[in-house]
Design an enzyme around this catalytic site. Structure first.
Site, PDB file in Angstrom:
ATOM      1  N   ILE A 151       0.847  -1.207   0.000  1.00  0.00           N
ATOM      2  CA  ILE A 151       0.000   0.000   0.000  1.00  0.00           C
ATOM      3  C   ILE A 151       0.881   1.255   0.000  1.00  0.00           C
ATOM      4  CG2 ILE A 151      -1.732   1.302   1.302  1.00  0.00           C
ATOM      5  CD1 ILE A 151      -2.742  -1.503   2.292  1.00  0.00           C
ATOM      6  N   ARG A 234      -3.396   0.979  11.197  1.00  0.00           N
ATOM      7  CA  ARG A 234      -4.256   0.512  12.278  1.00  0.00           C
ATOM      8  C   ARG A 234      -4.144   1.509  13.431  1.00  0.00           C
ATOM      9  NH1 ARG A 234      -6.474  -2.386   9.183  1.00  0.00           N
ATOM     10  NH2 ARG A 234      -6.638  -4.644   9.180  1.00  0.00           N
ATOM     11  N   ASP A 258      -8.169   7.076   9.059  1.00  0.00           N
ATOM     12  CA  ASP A 258      -9.148   6.085   8.595  1.00  0.00           C
ATOM     13  C   ASP A 258      -9.360   5.038   9.684  1.00  0.00           C
ATOM     14  OD1 ASP A 258     -10.856   4.740   6.746  1.00  0.00           O
ATOM     15  OD2 ASP A 258      -9.251   3.313   6.320  1.00  0.00           O
ATOM     16  N   GLU A 263     -12.296   1.203  17.592  1.00  0.00           N
ATOM     17  CA  GLU A 263     -13.183   1.665  16.514  1.00  0.00           C
ATOM     18  C   GLU A 263     -14.615   1.290  16.835  1.00  0.00           C
ATOM     19  OE1 GLU A 263     -11.699   0.055  12.830  1.00  0.00           O
ATOM     20  OE2 GLU A 263      -9.993   1.394  12.831  1.00  0.00           O
ATOM     21  N   HIS A 282     -12.990   3.732   8.873  1.00  0.00           N
ATOM     22  CA  HIS A 282     -12.246   2.569   8.373  1.00  0.00           C
ATOM     23  C   HIS A 282     -12.796   2.120   7.001  1.00  0.00           C
ATOM     24  CE1 HIS A 282      -9.697  -1.108   9.728  1.00  0.00           C
ATOM     25  NE2 HIS A 282      -9.638  -0.953   8.418  1.00  0.00           N
TER      26      HIS A 282
HETATM   27  P1  NAP Z   1       2.987  -4.860   3.554  1.00  0.00           P
HETATM   28  O1  NAP Z   1       3.087  -4.957   2.083  1.00  0.00           O
HETATM   29  O2  NAP Z   1       3.397  -6.011   4.402  1.00  0.00           O
HETATM   30  O3  NAP Z   1       3.785  -3.541   3.995  1.00  0.00           O
HETATM   31  C1  NAP Z   1       4.027  -3.212   5.300  1.00  0.00           C
HETATM   32  C2  NAP Z   1       5.347  -2.467   5.367  1.00  0.00           C
HETATM   33  O4  NAP Z   1       5.555  -2.071   6.726  1.00  0.00           O
HETATM   34  C3  NAP Z   1       6.543  -3.298   4.946  1.00  0.00           C
HETATM   35  O5  NAP Z   1       7.219  -2.630   3.919  1.00  0.00           O
HETATM   36  C4  NAP Z   1       7.393  -3.416   6.189  1.00  0.00           C
HETATM   37  O6  NAP Z   1       8.761  -3.316   5.832  1.00  0.00           O
HETATM   38  C5  NAP Z   1       6.926  -2.226   7.024  1.00  0.00           C
HETATM   39  N1  NAP Z   1       7.069  -2.479   8.454  1.00  0.00           N
HETATM   40  C6  NAP Z   1       6.751  -3.590   9.155  1.00  0.00           C
HETATM   41  N2  NAP Z   1       7.076  -3.447  10.439  1.00  0.00           N
HETATM   42  C7  NAP Z   1       7.620  -2.205  10.556  1.00  0.00           C
HETATM   43  C8  NAP Z   1       8.170  -1.487  11.635  1.00  0.00           C
HETATM   44  N3  NAP Z   1       8.258  -2.011  12.865  1.00  0.00           N
HETATM   45  N4  NAP Z   1       8.619  -0.235  11.417  1.00  0.00           N
HETATM   46  C9  NAP Z   1       8.581   0.299  10.163  1.00  0.00           C
HETATM   47  N5  NAP Z   1       8.082  -0.353   9.096  1.00  0.00           N
HETATM   48  C10 NAP Z   1       7.604  -1.597   9.299  1.00  0.00           C
HETATM   49  O7  NAP Z   1       1.489  -4.545   4.007  1.00  0.00           O
HETATM   50  P2  NAP Z   1       0.360  -3.743   3.190  1.00  0.00           P
HETATM   51  O8  NAP Z   1      -0.428  -4.694   2.375  1.00  0.00           O
HETATM   52  O9  NAP Z   1       0.966  -2.563   2.551  1.00  0.00           O
HETATM   53  O10 NAP Z   1      -0.583  -3.304   4.413  1.00  0.00           O
HETATM   54  C11 NAP Z   1      -0.083  -2.537   5.490  1.00  0.00           C
HETATM   55  C12 NAP Z   1      -1.111  -2.433   6.584  1.00  0.00           C
HETATM   56  O11 NAP Z   1      -2.144  -1.555   6.173  1.00  0.00           O
HETATM   57  C13 NAP Z   1      -1.860  -3.750   6.889  1.00  0.00           C
HETATM   58  O12 NAP Z   1      -1.139  -4.556   7.783  1.00  0.00           O
HETATM   59  C14 NAP Z   1      -3.181  -3.284   7.451  1.00  0.00           C
HETATM   60  O13 NAP Z   1      -3.154  -3.256   8.860  1.00  0.00           O
HETATM   61  C15 NAP Z   1      -3.321  -1.854   6.911  1.00  0.00           C
HETATM   62  N6  NAP Z   1      -4.466  -1.742   5.996  1.00  0.00           N
HETATM   63  C16 NAP Z   1      -5.470  -0.865   6.281  1.00  0.00           C
HETATM   64  C17 NAP Z   1      -6.550  -0.750   5.443  1.00  0.00           C
HETATM   65  C18 NAP Z   1      -7.668   0.197   5.737  1.00  0.00           C
HETATM   66  O14 NAP Z   1      -8.809  -0.082   5.379  1.00  0.00           O
HETATM   67  N7  NAP Z   1      -7.392   1.325   6.356  1.00  0.00           N
HETATM   68  C19 NAP Z   1      -6.628  -1.537   4.283  1.00  0.00           C
HETATM   69  C20 NAP Z   1      -5.590  -2.411   4.019  1.00  0.00           C
HETATM   70  C21 NAP Z   1      -4.508  -2.520   4.882  1.00  0.00           C
HETATM   71  P3  NAP Z   1       9.902  -4.016   6.735  1.00  0.00           P
HETATM   72  O15 NAP Z   1       9.504  -5.454   6.873  1.00  0.00           O
HETATM   73  O16 NAP Z   1      11.168  -3.780   5.973  1.00  0.00           O
HETATM   74  O17 NAP Z   1       9.908  -3.301   8.029  1.00  0.00           O
END
Ligand code: NAP
Length: 321
Positions: A151, A234, A258, A263, A282
């Site tokens: 994302i 989140r 969001d 929530e 959300h």
């Molecule tokens: P993703 O592809 O796994 O990306 C998450 C990124 O966060 C990774 O690049 C990871 O890189 C980084 N990360 C993990 N732990 C970290 C830390 N401690 N400090 C800094 N960076 C960190 O996941 P995604 O699909 O983009 O989704 C991300 C999150 O968005 C989901 O887990 C979900 O909770 C949220 N989301 C929200 C909605 C909504 O409706 N608002 C919708 C979809 C998703 P590294 O491993 O290198 O740290």
């Protein structure tokens, strides 16, 4: 043989006829009201509400837990992994919709859309505020993305290509030069250093023990006083008391959320009284097209899970168990 022989527990309503039909057409769906009657036959849980250890352990035939979301912090994956139950989720298909909400909150916050809407509608408005109501420039500004994953990358693309923004990011690990080139982003290894540089800070990291309350008093103080904070990740990543103080004391200019924790926020939560915050319920992935794809992916995960095949998308905790 019909796949309707598979009993799938849907632990909360989908609240949309079209989406519900997608599931009903394929499986025998068990609602919470009918759980006791069918408990022993349930082979999968389709998730849009929390799944705790007690529920997992009470379903003797359970093979797979299928989240209709990419985040799976609401599922006890440790218990699932221990019992050999696979957990699936729905990455990729919601990236664009969620990145769009991040940009919506960013633009809306910068240009004070909610406040402006109120002025335009207010029965007492006789003239518009002109130079007394100025927002912040988005084009050419600097955005910091905390969590440059699927994302985050989509947000970076929109920001750099659509709004000529300078993009910096913070992850635990730096991306390859090629990946950085694709998203036009520069790595900042220390979170507080990124916060100091940015006009906009967007959280897009998962909810984990490590990211819990990663934005607290110190982090909001590190941001520019004109800074705008956006959270589409989140609510658990943010100390909401610290955010409230930062908005109240002018440590930052505006926030766009969001997601919150909990929530919804309690109706008497002080954040709800602030004018320099925009909160939406959300809705990151909440378009019909995206939710339909999410349900399709969730169905694919269930089908694979009940047949003992690799899931389309399995969370690392059960995949590597
Ligand atoms: P993703 O592809 O796994 O990306 C998450 C990124 O966060 C990774 O690049 C990871 O890189 C980084 N990360 C993990 N732990 C970290 C830390 N401690 N400090 C800094 N960076 C960190 O996941 P995604 O699909 O983009 O989704 C991300 C999150 O968005 C989901 O887990 C979900 O909770 C949220 N989301 C929200 C909605 C909504 O409706 N608002 C919708 C979809 C998703 P590294 O491993 O290198 O740290």
């Amino acid at each position: 043989m019909s796949t309707r022989k598979y009993y799938v527990y849907l632990n909360g309503p989908l609240d949309c006829e079209g989406l519900q039909k997608q599931l009903d057409d394929v499986f025998t769906i068990v609602t919470p009201e009918a759980l006791e009657e069918h408990r022993s036959k349930i082979v999968a849980v389709c998730v849009n509400n929390p799944v705790n250890s007690e529920l997992i352990q009470s379903l003797p035939s359970l093979k797979v837990i299928s989240c209709i979301s990419v985040g799976y912090d609401h599922v006890d994956v440790q218990t699932a992994a221990k019992l050999g139950i696979r957990v699936g989720h729905t990455p990729y298909v919601l990236d664009d919709a969620t990145a769009d909400i991040a940009m919506t909150l960013l633009l809306g916050s910068a240009r004070r859309i909610i406040e402006g809407d109120k002025i335009a509608r207010d029965p007492s408005t006789v003239s518009f505020p002109g130079n007394k109501f100025l927002g912040q420039e988005v084009s050419g500004s600097t955005i910091g993305i905390v969590g440059m994953g699927r994302i985050g990358s989509k947000i970076a693309k929109r920001a750099s290509k659509g709004f000529d923004m300078k993009v910096v990011y913070h992850n635990r690990r730096q991306k390859s030069a090629e990946e950085e080139h694709t998203v036009c982003a520069t790595y900042v290894p220390v979170l507080n250093e990124l916060l100091q540089q940015c006009d906009f800070v967007v959280l897009a990291a998962p909810s984990t023990k490590e990211t819990y309350r990663m934005m607290g008093r110190e982090q909001f103080k590190a941001m520019k006083k004109t800074g705008i904070f956006i959270n589409i990740a989140r609510g658990a990543l943010v100390d909401h008391d610290a955010l409230m103080e930062a908005l109240r004391d002018g440590e930052i200019a505006h926030a766009g959320l969001d997601v919150t924790d909990p929530e919804p926020l309690p109706r008497d939560h002080p954040l709800l009284t602030m004018t320099n915050i925009t909160i939406v319920p959300h809705i990151g992935s909440a378009t019909y097209t995206t939710r339909k794809k999410m349900v399709e992916t969730a169905i694919g995960n269930i089908m694979a899970g009940v047949k003992g095949e690799p899931l389309l998308y399995e969370v690392p905790e059960t995949k590597n168990a």
